[in-house]
Each structure stands twice: as C-alpha cells, then as structure tokens.
Design a protein around this motif. Sequence first.
Motif, PDB file in Angstrom:
ATOM      1  N   GLN A 247       0.867  -1.171   0.000  1.00 43.01           N
ATOM      2  CA  GLN A 247       0.000   0.000   0.000  1.00 43.01           C
ATOM      3  C   GLN A 247       0.910   1.228   0.000  1.00 43.01           C
ATOM      4  O   GLN A 247       1.806   1.332   0.837  1.00 43.01           O
ATOM      5  CB  GLN A 247      -0.842  -0.036   1.286  1.00 43.01           C
ATOM      6  CG  GLN A 247      -1.904   1.005   1.380  1.00 43.01           C
ATOM      7  CD  GLN A 247      -3.118   0.659   0.539  1.00 43.01           C
ATOM      8  OE1 GLN A 247      -3.427  -0.510   0.342  1.00 43.01           O
ATOM      9  NE2 GLN A 247      -3.773   1.673   0.022  1.00 43.01           N
TER      10      GLN A 247
ATOM     11  N   GLU B  68       1.595   4.315   1.262  1.00 46.50           N
ATOM     12  CA  GLU B  68       1.161   5.223   2.333  1.00 46.50           C
ATOM     13  C   GLU B  68       2.400   5.756   3.026  1.00 46.50           C
ATOM     14  O   GLU B  68       3.472   5.168   2.898  1.00 46.50           O
ATOM     15  CB  GLU B  68       0.247   4.481   3.308  1.00 46.50           C
ATOM     16  CG  GLU B  68       0.923   3.281   3.959  1.00 46.50           C
ATOM     17  CD  GLU B  68      -0.015   2.473   4.852  1.00 46.50           C
ATOM     18  OE1 GLU B  68      -1.236   2.487   4.627  1.00 46.50           O
ATOM     19  OE2 GLU B  68       0.503   1.823   5.766  1.00 46.50           O
TER      20      GLU B  68
ATOM     21  N   GLY C 145       5.472   6.376   5.154  1.00 47.25           N
ATOM     22  CA  GLY C 145       6.243   5.521   6.054  1.00 47.25           C
ATOM     23  C   GLY C 145       6.437   4.093   5.596  1.00 47.25           C
ATOM     24  O   GLY C 145       7.158   3.337   6.229  1.00 47.25           O
TER      25      GLY C 145
ATOM     26  N   ALA D 294      10.013   3.286   4.848  1.00 48.13           N
ATOM     27  CA  ALA D 294      10.782   3.287   6.096  1.00 48.13           C
ATOM     28  C   ALA D 294      10.575   1.980   6.855  1.00 48.13           C
ATOM     29  O   ALA D 294      11.497   1.443   7.451  1.00 48.13           O
ATOM     30  CB  ALA D 294      10.378   4.469   6.966  1.00 48.13           C
ATOM     31  N   ARG D 295       9.345   1.459   6.817  1.00 44.61           N
ATOM     32  CA  ARG D 295       9.074   0.191   7.487  1.00 44.61           C
ATOM     33  C   ARG D 295       9.902  -0.931   6.884  1.00 44.61           C
ATOM     34  O   ARG D 295      10.488  -1.751   7.600  1.00 44.61           O
ATOM     35  CB  ARG D 295       7.592  -0.189   7.351  1.00 44.61           C
ATOM     36  CG  ARG D 295       6.698   0.516   8.288  1.00 44.61           C
ATOM     37  CD  ARG D 295       5.241   0.113   8.103  1.00 44.61           C
ATOM     38  NE  ARG D 295       4.399   1.239   8.456  1.00 44.61           N
ATOM     39  CZ  ARG D 295       4.177   1.620   9.714  1.00 44.61           C
ATOM     40  NH1 ARG D 295       4.673   0.953  10.702  1.00 44.61           N
ATOM     41  NH2 ARG D 295       3.437   2.684   9.957  1.00 44.61           N
TER      42      ARG D 295
ATOM     43  N   ILE E  69       1.767  -4.911   7.936  1.00 46.36           N
ATOM     44  CA  ILE E  69       0.354  -4.623   7.671  1.00 46.36           C
ATOM     45  C   ILE E  69       0.134  -4.099   6.244  1.00 46.36           C
ATOM     46  O   ILE E  69      -0.789  -4.559   5.565  1.00 46.36           O
ATOM     47  CB  ILE E  69      -0.209  -3.620   8.708  1.00 46.36           C
ATOM     48  CG1 ILE E  69       0.110  -4.071  10.135  1.00 46.36           C
ATOM     49  CG2 ILE E  69      -1.698  -3.387   8.519  1.00 46.36           C
ATOM     50  CD1 ILE E  69      -0.478  -5.377  10.576  1.00 46.36           C
ATOM     51  N   PRO E  70       0.922  -3.154   5.732  1.00 49.59           N
ATOM     52  CA  PRO E  70       0.630  -2.636   4.387  1.00 49.59           C
ATOM     53  C   PRO E  70       1.185  -3.476   3.234  1.00 49.59           C
ATOM     54  O   PRO E  70       1.125  -3.032   2.090  1.00 49.59           O
ATOM     55  CB  PRO E  70       1.280  -1.236   4.385  1.00 49.59           C
ATOM     56  CG  PRO E  70       2.127  -1.158   5.597  1.00 49.59           C
ATOM     57  CD  PRO E  70       2.028  -2.415   6.367  1.00 49.59           C
ATOM     58  N   VAL E  71       1.700  -4.648   3.506  1.00 50.80           N
ATOM     59  CA  VAL E  71       2.256  -5.487   2.434  1.00 50.80           C
ATOM     60  C   VAL E  71       1.194  -6.456   1.914  1.00 50.80           C
ATOM     61  O   VAL E  71       0.608  -7.215   2.677  1.00 50.80           O
ATOM     62  CB  VAL E  71       3.495  -6.270   2.935  1.00 50.80           C
ATOM     63  CG1 VAL E  71       3.918  -7.327   1.917  1.00 50.80           C
ATOM     64  CG2 VAL E  71       4.646  -5.303   3.216  1.00 50.80           C
ATOM     65  N   TYR E  72       0.952  -6.394   0.609  1.00 45.95           N
ATOM     66  CA  TYR E  72      -0.018  -7.294  -0.011  1.00 45.95           C
ATOM     67  C   TYR E  72       0.599  -8.643  -0.336  1.00 45.95           C
ATOM     68  O   TYR E  72       0.049  -9.687  -0.037  1.00 45.95           O
ATOM     69  CB  TYR E  72      -0.568  -6.698  -1.311  1.00 45.95           C
ATOM     70  CG  TYR E  72      -1.632  -5.671  -1.086  1.00 45.95           C
ATOM     71  CD1 TYR E  72      -2.967  -6.043  -1.036  1.00 45.95           C
ATOM     72  CD2 TYR E  72      -1.310  -4.340  -0.908  1.00 45.95           C
ATOM     73  CE1 TYR E  72      -3.958  -5.112  -0.811  1.00 45.95           C
ATOM     74  CE2 TYR E  72      -2.284  -3.398  -0.678  1.00 45.95           C
ATOM     75  CZ  TYR E  72      -3.617  -3.779  -0.638  1.00 45.95           C
ATOM     76  OH  TYR E  72      -4.589  -2.865  -0.397  1.00 45.95           O
TER      77      TYR E  72
ATOM     78  N   ARG F 250       8.170   2.713  15.332  1.00 50.32           N
ATOM     79  CA  ARG F 250       7.924   1.818  14.201  1.00 50.32           C
ATOM     80  C   ARG F 250       8.459   0.409  14.454  1.00 50.32           C
ATOM     81  O   ARG F 250       7.740  -0.575  14.279  1.00 50.32           O
ATOM     82  CB  ARG F 250       8.520   2.420  12.923  1.00 50.32           C
ATOM     83  CG  ARG F 250       7.918   1.859  11.662  1.00 50.32           C
ATOM     84  CD  ARG F 250       8.447   2.582  10.440  1.00 50.32           C
ATOM     85  NE  ARG F 250       7.804   3.870  10.232  1.00 50.32           N
ATOM     86  CZ  ARG F 250       8.455   5.008   9.978  1.00 50.32           C
ATOM     87  NH1 ARG F 250       9.769   5.031   9.905  1.00 50.32           N
ATOM     88  NH2 ARG F 250       7.794   6.131   9.806  1.00 50.32           N
TER      89      ARG F 250
ATOM     90  N   HIS G 110       2.077  -2.189  14.308  1.00 50.29           N
ATOM     91  CA  HIS G 110       1.850  -1.164  13.298  1.00 50.29           C
ATOM     92  C   HIS G 110       1.603   0.157  14.021  1.00 50.29           C
ATOM     93  O   HIS G 110       1.186   0.167  15.168  1.00 50.29           O
ATOM     94  CB  HIS G 110       0.644  -1.508  12.418  1.00 50.29           C
ATOM     95  CG  HIS G 110       0.626  -0.759  11.112  1.00 50.29           C
ATOM     96  ND1 HIS G 110       1.574  -0.939  10.142  1.00 50.29           N
ATOM     97  CD2 HIS G 110      -0.207   0.186  10.626  1.00 50.29           C
ATOM     98  CE1 HIS G 110       1.322  -0.138   9.108  1.00 50.29           C
ATOM     99  NE2 HIS G 110       0.247   0.548   9.372  1.00 50.29           N
TER     100      HIS G 110
ATOM    101  N   HIS H 230      -6.817  -2.443   6.515  1.00 50.96           N
ATOM    102  CA  HIS H 230      -6.022  -2.673   5.303  1.00 50.96           C
ATOM    103  C   HIS H 230      -6.451  -3.984   4.639  1.00 50.96           C
ATOM    104  O   HIS H 230      -6.529  -5.013   5.312  1.00 50.96           O
ATOM    105  CB  HIS H 230      -4.542  -2.861   5.678  1.00 50.96           C
ATOM    106  CG  HIS H 230      -3.772  -1.590   5.755  1.00 50.96           C
ATOM    107  ND1 HIS H 230      -3.800  -0.774   6.855  1.00 50.96           N
ATOM    108  CD2 HIS H 230      -2.908  -1.014   4.879  1.00 50.96           C
ATOM    109  CE1 HIS H 230      -2.996   0.252   6.648  1.00 50.96           C
ATOM    110  NE2 HIS H 230      -2.444   0.137   5.463  1.00 50.96           N
TER     111      HIS H 230
ATOM    112  N   SER I 263      -4.600  -5.598   2.844  1.00 51.53           N
ATOM    113  CA  SER I 263      -3.404  -6.439   2.845  1.00 51.53           C
ATOM    114  C   SER I 263      -3.221  -7.197   4.162  1.00 51.53           C
ATOM    115  O   SER I 263      -2.354  -8.041   4.263  1.00 51.53           O
ATOM    116  CB  SER I 263      -2.174  -5.567   2.593  1.00 51.53           C
ATOM    117  OG  SER I 263      -2.186  -4.447   3.466  1.00 51.53           O
TER     118      SER I 263
END
Lengths: 180, 591
Positions: free
Chosen positions: A27, A29, A31, A34-35, A86-89, B130, B135, B188, B190
């Motif tokens: 995703q 978004e 940061g 950086a993650r 979390i934002p990784v598909y 982080r 999260h 999300h 994902s």
Amino acid sequence: MNQPASAYFIEDRHDPNETHTLSVLVQNEPGVLARVIGLFSGRGYNIESLTVSETEAQKHLSRITIVTTGTPMVIEQIKHQLDRMIPVYRVVDMTQTKRSIERELAMVKVRGQGEHRVEALRLADAFRARVIDATTESFVFEITGNTDKINQYIDLMRPLGLVEVSRTGVAAIGRGPEGM
Amino acid sequence: MTDKSHDPNQMTGAAMIVRALIDHGVTDIFGYPGGAVLPIYDEIFQQSEVQHILVRHEQGAGHAAEGYARSTGKPGVALVTSGPGATNMVTPLTDALMDSIPLVCISGQVPTHLIGNDAFQECDTVGITRPCTKHNWLVRDVNDLAKVLHEAFYVATTGRPGPVLVDVPKDVQFATGTYHPPRKSDVHRSYAPRVKGDATQIRKAVSLLANAKRPVIYSGGGVINSGPEATKLLRELVEVTGFPITSTLMGLGAYPASGKNWLGMLGMHGTYEANMTMHDCDVMLCVGARFDDRITGRVDAFSPGSKKIHIDIDPSSINKNIRVDVPIIGDCGNILGDILQVFKAESKKPDIKAWWQQIAQWRARNSLYYRKSNDVILPQHAIQSLFEATRGRDTYITTEVGQHQMWAAQFYGFEEPHRWMTSGGLGTMGYGLPAAVGVQVAHPDSLVIDIAGDASVQMTIQEMSTAVQYELPIKIFILNNQYMGMVRQWQQLLHGNRLSHSYSEALPDFVKLAEAYGGVGIQVHKPSDLDGAIQEMISVKRPVLFDCRVAALENCFPMIPSGKAHNEMLLPEQANDEATAKAFAGGKALV
C-alpha cells in the motif's frame, strides 16, 4: 567450539549465502518504505539493491524490488517478515520462481578525448548503450540490462575515463501472462 | 439534507477517541496528561464510561495496560502525551511486541504545522515506535481518525496480538469531523492473518503423533493468547494422548501445574525432566511457542532425534531458529481442535509406557531441590510458602525480571491461564509493579501479587502512589537479597566472581517507603515468621510492600550453561564451585 562468556549461544553458520530478488507489493502510504528498510536494518539483513515506485496510482499500490543476500533460512525469514507487515499485499521471490526478467538502467558518464572517445562509442554500440548527452570531451551513456551486463560495461568504461555512474537498481517482473 | 450541526457523528478528534474507546468496549485506560493530549483529557473529564487511571510515569501506564491485557484477554489501552510521554512508552511497547500482548497506545503530537520543526515536546513518535509496534499511524486528518482507531484495535487483537500506536496531533484533536462506528472496511486489505490450519499438514502431524514412541508437547504463550478454547483443547489433547507436556515461561497455566503429565517449565532454568524429555523425544509438538534462545540452548544440539511439528499464527516464527518438519500456520485453538478430531479418528494409539518410565527417572533427580534453613529464608522457600498460602484463592501473579522471576516460575504452580504476567521476551525489570496495578484494575476483588526483586522493584516503585490513589490493594512481595541476583549469578559463573556493580549499597527501608506512599510495609527475616507475615499481607486490604529478606548468595538452578545443550544441565546438587567451573570451562577460556 569454545563459547565466549555470554548469556547467548553464538552459532557458527556455514550455509552459503544466496542472492534473491524479491518483489513486494505494498500500500503506498506514508512511512511504508521506512518500514521495509527499517526491517532490513533492524534485523541485520542485507540490501544489495532497492527500487521503489508507485505502480497503480488509483489503488495506491507501490512495487518494491529488493535484491538481498543471505542463507536460505535467512531468505525465508526475510520473506515472512515482509509478508506480515500490515501494508504489504504480497511478496514474491523472483529468484525462486526462476521465471523472471530483471533489468536495471544506468547512466554512465565518461570523459576523454581521441582514441578513448572512439573506443567508448564502439563499446556503447556493442552493449546497445545510447548516448544521451555529449560534449566535446564527454559522453553520458544510458544502458539497460541485467546487473551483470551493467557491471561489465562499467568495468570497460573505467580505463576510458569513467567519471560517475547513476543506477536505478533492479526492477523485476515475471514471464508469462500472469501478474504477481 | 442533514444538518451537520445536529449529526451525532460530527465531533472533534478528541471526542472521537473517547467514542472509539467506548465502541471497542474499553472501560479502563492508563495514562498521563500533557500539553499535546489536553483536548482528549478534557473529553475524558466530561464522561463516565471510560475510567482513567493516572500513573506516575508513562512506562507504568504501558506495563499496567499490559497487565490488564494479559489478565483479561482484552486489549490494554494507554494514553500519553507527545515527546517524553511517547519515548517513555518505548519500553512497554517493545515488551508487548516481544510477548505478543494486545496494546493500543494513543499519543498526542504537536500540531501538524509544527511537525518537523523541533517544536516543544516534539519527537518523531511514529519513527521511534515503528520497530517496537505491530503497526503505527500518524493521523493528519480528523476524517481519517475513526478509521485508524478502529483499525488499530483490529490489528492489535487479531493474528499474533501486539502493540499498536496512534499518534494524533493536537490540531486534529481539536478539529471537527465525521465519526463512524467500527466496520470491516476500516482495515487494510493487505492484512488478513491466517486462522485455519492446512488440512494436509494436520494429517501429517497426527500421523507423527500417533506413531510416536517418545513424544512431548511444548506449549507457549500463543495458547493463552488464542483464548480459553485453546487452553481447553490443549488439556484435552494431553488427556487423550497421554503425552508429557512442558511449557515456556509465557505459557505457564495453560496446562495445570498439578496435572499428572506436567513436566514443569523448560529452558535455561527449566526442570531437568522437561529439558531431557525435549532432548530425547522422537516427536515434538510445539504449540504457540517460538523456539526462543532461552528455550533451545545450543541450537545445533537441540532435540537432535525428533520430528518437529510447529503450530504458530505467525509464519515468520516458522524455521526462524529451529528447522521444523511439519509447520502448521494458524490459530492454536483452531488447529488443536482439528488435530484432536483427526487423532480421535485414528485407530492407532501410541504406546508410551517406556517413555514415561524414563521420564520418571529424570523426575527422580529432583532438579528443583534446595537446602532449607532454619536461620535464613531461602528464596525458593519463600515462593513455595506464598504459593501454599494463596492456593485455592483467586490469585494473579506478576513478576519483575531476574532470579525471583525464575524461582516464581519454578515454584509457583499455575493452574489456569491469564494468571501469570511476566516480561518474557524483553526481560523488563520494573514490569511487575505497574503490571500488578493493571491486573488489579481489571480484577478489583482478586489477590494480585507482584513477586519482585529489590533491584527491579525500584525501577517503577513510583507506581505505589497510583496503587494508593486508586485503592488497589496490590501486594509487592520482594525477595530482597540486596543484589541484582541474576547479574551476580552470571558474574560468579562467567566473570571470575568479579561482582561489578551488582550490589545495591543503599537500599531504601521498604517498610518506611511503603508508609511514605500511604501503603503498608512488612519486613521478615526469619523463616519461622514467614507464614504469619504472608497471612498478614493477604489480609491487609491496602497496597503492601513486603520486604522478604532472603539468603543473599542463593543462585538459581538448575541451569543450562551457555553454549550447552538440554542434556548438559547443571543440577543444584552438582553446583559446587568445581563443577560449576567445569560446566562453564568453555566460556572461561575466552574470558
């Protein structure tokens, strides 16, 4: 093996390192990069090359291509650690699929006169590098290919007056009709 | 056309935060006010559904929320201000990440236009937290706030639970926007943790279990996190299979310590029988544990002859330290249910009588033996006395970190899950006192005891004041040996007995300290006074600092020396100077 005085068991790892190219769909978004980078530095993984750009603007999707090295167990860890963010598909190991194409673009600045200039142009032709800037004493070549080819080209330019190189890092995509 | 001024979902960011807490069933939060969270505190003041517990240091808020979460199975919530408020939360967030505790931290931030300006009490909270959250989010628009808060609760409590942080700038708290109740689209796309185990893998696992000759079940904190159903199923699996079971520090209580198949805790300070069973087994079923380095000892000699089945909800736990044969990714409870079902249908039942005979021989070594004394209280004896005095009561135990923690794990028998709150992964000294505050808030009528050390307890002693303010009758049971005992033990074993800075020269008078805070202080020196003093402590309905003076130089055994395997444990009766020196010889050569 003798262990030093430590509360930790210090392990000898003898597994050979492997180089893998990972495609990571995330995703887009604040940061998120950086993650991913923080994961690599925090857990002591290597980044050989990193390429990132938004690929589907409407869906806010970015694609990160990472070239990394590690033992097979570490590579497996890296993939799982990425995948659980979390934002990784999706995470796809392009090296493991054995059906991927990898390309990198480099801009190579060479300064020289006389025979060196001619030789540089001749080699550029052989490597299908394009001249994208020229002065009477320099060229900037644009070359696309896999990492080995670019390394080889840069090595050849060195004695001909190599000034500097800018590389994009590796982008990778799978062969065939399916997406990742 | 709706009139926005009458729309009940139109509210300030600060109001949204309180509303979201209520919508997620939160009744108690732990926090400390400051400039960047004042609008939220103003909202808290004007309502009564969410009780706020004022701590004395933000770290205390985090650990209290952890204790609350661990003892209830619900997420713990902490509220802190920007800058130092947020940086003080780093320890509890990391602690919760290591031990998979669901925690929601809301932090204030300087107004958005000042972010990046080195404003007063500004720090890069999302950057700093982080790596120590599952999260985190910085909310720059009030209209994103409801979605982010709902997602935060979802992420914290699902999959492998963990801490999350929502950073809310002060102008976003003041701004008015539209709130919505929790809905699925808040999360999300994902993020979709896997719950159900793969059927083929489950059949493979059952086939291994059914044909095992020397099996062992090794369970961890994941079973407790999964909920009461997982605990029930684990107990049923032990019953149905007749297999021996050991557990990690985090998993204590999932199987009752009084159960006949219980081997005790495993690992560095685990029992001899648990570690030998792990080492010699032919089939290992790991449920909700992660082959941590305190568990495995020397990894290349870890349970060399076994087929290993690993159930974990986090795929990154698989093959991280130890290569396993049958990984099953999913929720423990779900998978244990499936395994039981398939196992019951299996005609073959393992015959493990010979294995139990072997285990009985290991048990006979009595690895938790210690020499009792009439003159001085042995710390092990103190824990046993505490256990006997609280047996059958509605008791919750928290600990700090060090020798007392290991003795508590060895000598306090846990019968139920959620009764044992300890900092396992991060090993945070100062965890236990604020965690006890959190547990007592969640269980006001229960007996809550922090088993502490004299060094650890001083790291967060200020939370005594919180306990007194909210009339939380927590009991701080200090095993006072005047040393940082575990540090000293390692210095004795590995660093030539050079006790570098592990002795506390100037301990406070804990009795006076308790009284200064408005609590009750009790001090015991003699073994003969111990039981009476413990009864007195239990009967007092106020916070108690119990200064239990114990044998100063007692060390924690059995122990797997560093770089050694499970079958190379140092047992208490062997732990004379000569044997100890020999066990650590490999290390000493390199000191």
